[in-house]
Write an enzyme that holds these catalytic residues in place. Structure first.
Site, short mmCIF file in Angstrom:
data_model
loop_
_atom_site.label_atom_id
_atom_site.label_comp_id
_atom_site.label_asym_id
_atom_site.label_seq_id
_atom_site.Cartn_x
_atom_site.Cartn_y
_atom_site.Cartn_z
N ASP A 186 2.38 54.69 -56.97
CA ASP A 186 2.70 53.68 -55.95
C ASP A 186 1.51 52.76 -55.65
O ASP A 186 0.89 52.83 -54.60
CB ASP A 186 3.16 54.41 -54.67
CG ASP A 186 3.92 53.50 -53.73
OD1 ASP A 186 3.85 52.26 -53.91
OD2 ASP A 186 4.58 54.01 -52.81
N SER A 225 0.47 52.86 -45.24
CA SER A 225 0.73 52.68 -46.66
C SER A 225 -0.33 51.77 -47.24
O SER A 225 -0.60 50.70 -46.70
CB SER A 225 2.09 52.05 -46.87
OG SER A 225 3.04 53.05 -46.91
N HIS A 229 5.03 49.69 -53.10
CA HIS A 229 6.09 49.38 -52.14
C HIS A 229 5.63 48.36 -51.10
O HIS A 229 6.46 47.74 -50.45
CB HIS A 229 6.71 50.63 -51.53
CG HIS A 229 5.92 51.29 -50.43
ND1 HIS A 229 5.12 52.39 -50.64
CD2 HIS A 229 5.83 51.02 -49.11
CE1 HIS A 229 4.57 52.76 -49.50
NE2 HIS A 229 4.98 51.95 -48.55
N1 ARG Z 1 8.20 56.46 -47.41
C1 ARG Z 1 7.20 55.51 -47.75
C2 ARG Z 1 6.94 54.60 -46.53
O1 ARG Z 1 7.39 54.88 -45.48
C3 ARG Z 1 7.56 54.74 -48.97
C4 ARG Z 1 8.69 53.80 -48.85
C5 ARG Z 1 9.06 53.01 -50.06
N2 ARG Z 1 9.76 53.76 -51.08
C6 ARG Z 1 11.11 53.95 -51.14
N3 ARG Z 1 11.59 54.71 -52.11
N4 ARG Z 1 11.96 53.40 -50.31
O2 ARG Z 1 6.75 53.44 -46.55
N1 GLU Z 2 5.17 54.73 -46.60
C1 GLU Z 2 4.66 54.50 -45.28
C2 GLU Z 2 4.22 53.07 -45.00
O1 GLU Z 2 4.82 52.14 -45.43
C3 GLU Z 2 3.55 55.43 -45.04
C4 GLU Z 2 4.12 56.75 -44.84
C5 GLU Z 2 4.12 57.13 -43.41
O2 GLU Z 2 4.93 56.69 -42.62
O3 GLU Z 2 3.21 57.92 -43.15
O4 GLU Z 2 3.35 52.81 -44.23
#
Ligand code: ARG
Ligand code: GLU
Length: 734
Positions: A234, A669, A98
């Protein structure tokens, strides 16, 4: 041999079960405090003893050193908001899928769809350059509090202080960057109780090496996002290129793979409950010390507003994306971004309510007030704080809500946001004097760039629907005086059809809907061009909104925030005096941090227990559910059916992801998850839903970071993609 193995397996499985149970019970009885994101250069002073007592085998100097290569030299700030790490002597880095998503998307077309099919460079000359992608290394960290506050004394007001801080900071930055290719930043910690200087080296040629198909890299999609159990592969791979002296250089075919000072060896030893883990990366923002009023504003107003506005917007995106592949690709990244915040805020709000964080903070504030009242000295120093917080937040909340409404409703109309970027060009011609043509043309050049990338992923029918739905909410929810009359006067008494006609007329009739015309005017970059933009209805609406909001929302908010900073600075100083046995860590602010904890499952709710890891078996199980976010690539199913796992097999399957107690946030991330020996065991990519309030309040019982098990990445690279030449570059410890 075979039989023995099975029998052994059974009994070890049983043993492991009871061990797992025991450790779960133990870890619930003794919740280890793994909260905190620490400054790497201060680990030696504050954390190393604690870390070693929890199992860490290396020294503080191994984590961060300016004299010898250390783990920090293998970590990069990836792009603008992620972390990545070096995993080979030839500049290979791993980060999240991502995090590479935008880049992968930018190389994708309907015919050559790397998002859907994945991408693997089978040789170095197939690696794809990315003009807008950089990675940044941290060279050094220094506490510069004294230098930053030189010339300041307590009798000065906040504005003077800010000026002194700004002047001293830029002098410090100049002194370390002048005549070098380094960049630097002075970052406040604890609301300006301390200041730290960070010096960076930025590499400009970063090429895409590999990405699994989205059915692996985004497996579970938004259905599983922010949730455990998780099965997302990921990750994506990039390579840093440098000039022949190993220095940063813009893309050139002559550049060569970067030779890092340090890269991370990879451990295949596996992950057991309670194992020490450490996450090293760039968390973006946390607000651990905000008061009860600020939390209340988030729980009662801000999050509900953002959640409902984004829900509406996502419904619109969805309705077009399911029927049109071109639109699906164009809006894939936007959709993921909007959905990500939406889901996080739901989890965050639930967590804050469950933990009664507002009440807990109120109690702390009462204790503080009591502590203050106990001595005249404290009264003199801190007596004003708690009452003043209450007064300021009474004004702040309404303004903050308005700014959220403006951003999430009005500015979510893409064309309105886009037109906003033209205002500095237009104002170049409205100074009253002669326009500075050189400056105007410079602005125009960057606008041409922006125009191209805007149109690449723009779909007007979506924006029209967003325009209607979002501006409907905006005009009904925003106070009258915050509504541009170009909008308010126009839409009063509108029915649904009128709204659509109005949106069509505005968007289609605008110069901002015609890229050819836009680029023509921008190329001329003259008075005529400025005139055309200035008289455009979309531009006029956008700039009216701008001036209303900057005068009535942003500027008063800035003033309040600056006083809040001052209050928080004193409040934290006081709290540190009062809570002598509490370990304070500065809020995340996109500077490099170390979080450490241990591998652990958790109890999400009554009667439910989550284990600490997931496997390929779970991917296949989810695949059978027929949910659109759970599509298993055929090749992966084949590998599963033939159990063709090679050296990545563990107990008859392949480990996929695991959870641990490291305190992480957005920006982490792609961060490396390291074991006690400083070897790579995973790549951080998310937090669990029950724990997303950890930006505000960390709960050791349920706050978990989610990591990709590095062995799944290696399995995908090797067996799925057949890119074993990449594995050969790495140092793998069996
Ligand atoms: N929650 C994770 C973060 O905050 C992954 C985000 C990307 N994935 C998604 N399905 N939108 O970045
Ligand atoms: N998916 C998140 C990012 O893009 C990390 C998850 C979080 O917020 O801890 O950094």
């Amino acid at each position: 041999m075979k039989l023995k193995k099975i029998v052994n397996n059974k009994s070890t499985k049983l043993m492991k079960r009871s061990l797992l149970l025991l450790t779960l019970v133990l870890s619930i009885l003794f919740v280890r405090a793994d909260e905190g994101m620490w400054i790497p250069s201060l680990i030696a002073k504050y954390n190393i003893a604690d870390m070693q007592s929890k199992g860490f085998k290396l020294t503080a100097e191994d984590i961060y050193s300016i004299n010898q290569p250390s783990i920090k030299d293998a970590i990069v700030h990836f792009g603008r908001g992620c972390t990545g790490e070096l995993i080979s002597p030839d500049g290979l880095i791993i980060t999240n899928h991502h995090c590479g998503y935008g880049v992968i998307q930018s190389h994708s077309t309907v015919e050559n769809d790397y998002l859907s099919d994945g991408f693997w460079a089978m040789s170095r000359n197939e690696e794809l350059p990315n003009p807008n992608l950089t990675v940044t290394f941290l060279k050094s960290i220094e506490d510069v509090t004294e230098k930053v506050l030189k010339g300041y004394n307590d009798s000065m007001d906040e504005a003077t202080r800010s000026q002194i801080v700004a002047d001293n900071s830029s002098a410090i930055i100049d002194s370390v960057t002048n005549g070098t290719h380094y960049t630097a930043r002075v970052a406040p910690m604890f609301y300006g109780n301390q200041y730290f200087l960070f010096v960076f080296e930025k590499y400009l040629d970063v090429r895409l090496v590999g990405a699994p198909p989205s059915d692996i890299g985004k497996f579970g999609g938004d259905t599983d996002n922010w949730m455990w159990p998780r099965h997302t592969g990921d990750f994506s791979l990039f390579r840093i290129y440098a000039d022949k002296d190993n220095k940063p250089a813009a893309y050139s075919p002559d550049n060569v793979p970067y030779k890092p000072k340090h890269f991370l060896p990879i451990s295949l030893k596996g992950i057991q409950p309670n194992d020490f883990t450490m996450v090293y990366g760039y968390p973006g923002t946390t607000q651990q010390y905000i008061t009860s009023q600020a939390v209340k504003n988030i729980v009662d107003e801000v999050n509900p507003l953002r959640i409902s506005l984004r829900e509406t917007r996502l419904d619109i995106f969805d309705s077009y994306m399911v029927t049109n592949d071109t639109v699906r690709i164009k809006y894939a990244s936007k959709h993921a971004g909007v959905a990500n915040g939406w889901k996080k805020w739901i989890g965050e709000r639930n967590g804050l309510i469950r933990l009664k964080t507002v009440e807990e903070k109120q109690t702390l504030e009462q204790q503080f007030a009591e502590w203050v009242s106990q001595s005249p000295d404290r009264k003199e120093k801190y007596g004003h704080i708690i009452p003043r917080f209450a007064e300021l937040y009474a004004q702040y909340s309404a303004l903050n809500n308005a700014s959220i409404l403006g951003w999430e409703a009005f500015r979510s109309v893409e064309m309105l946001r886009f037109a906003g970027y033209f205002s500095s060009f237009v104002s170049e011609f409205n100074t009253g004097g002669e326009p500075d043509l050189a400056k105007a043309s410079e602005r125009a050049t960057s606008l041409i760039e922006r125009t191209r990338s805007f149109y690449k992923d723009y779909y007007l029918p979506i924006d029209r629907d967003v325009f209607v739905q979002m501006l409907k909410v905006f005009t009904s929810a925003a106070p009258q005086e915050l509504q541009p009359n170009l909008l308010r006067d126009k839409v009063s008494g509108f029915n649904e059809k009128d709204w659509y006609n109005f949106a069509e007329e505005m968007l289609n009739g605008s110069v901002f809907s015609d890229s050819t015309k836009l680029i023509y005017y921008l190329t001329n970059a003259d008075t005529k061009a400025a005139q055309v933009f200035k008289n455009d209805a979309v531009f006029m609406l956008s700039s009216q909104y701008d001036s209303i909001f900057s005068a009535n929302v942003y500027s008063p908010l800035r003033e309040i925030n600056s006083e809040l900073d001052l209050l928080y600075r004193s409040y934290l100083g006081g709290l540190m005096e009062m809570q002598t046995d509490r370990k304070f860590y500065p809020d995340a602010n996109s500077t490099l941090r170390v979080a450490y904890g241990h591998v652990a499952g958790y109890l999400p709710r009554d009667g439910v227990e989550y284990s600490h890891f997931t496997t390929l078996d779970g991917i296949i199980e989810k695949g059978k559910m027929g949910v659109y976010d759970y599509v298993v690539p055929e090749k992966l199913t084949e590998l599963y059916n033939s159990k063709n796992y090679g050296r990545w097999e563990v107990n008859g399957t392949v480990p996929v992801a695991f959870v641990a107690t490291n305190h992480t946030s957005g920006g982490n991330s792609g961060s490396p998850v390291l074991n006690a020996e400083g070897q790579l065991i995973g790549v951080n990519f998310d937090r669990v839903w029950e724990g997303t309030m950890s930006d505000i309040k960390f709960d050791p019982k349920v706050c978990r970071n989610i990591s990709l098990d590095i062995r799944y990445a290696l399995f995908v690279i090797d067996k799925f993609a057949g890119a074993s030449h990449l594995i050969d570059e790495m140092t793998i410890i069996e």
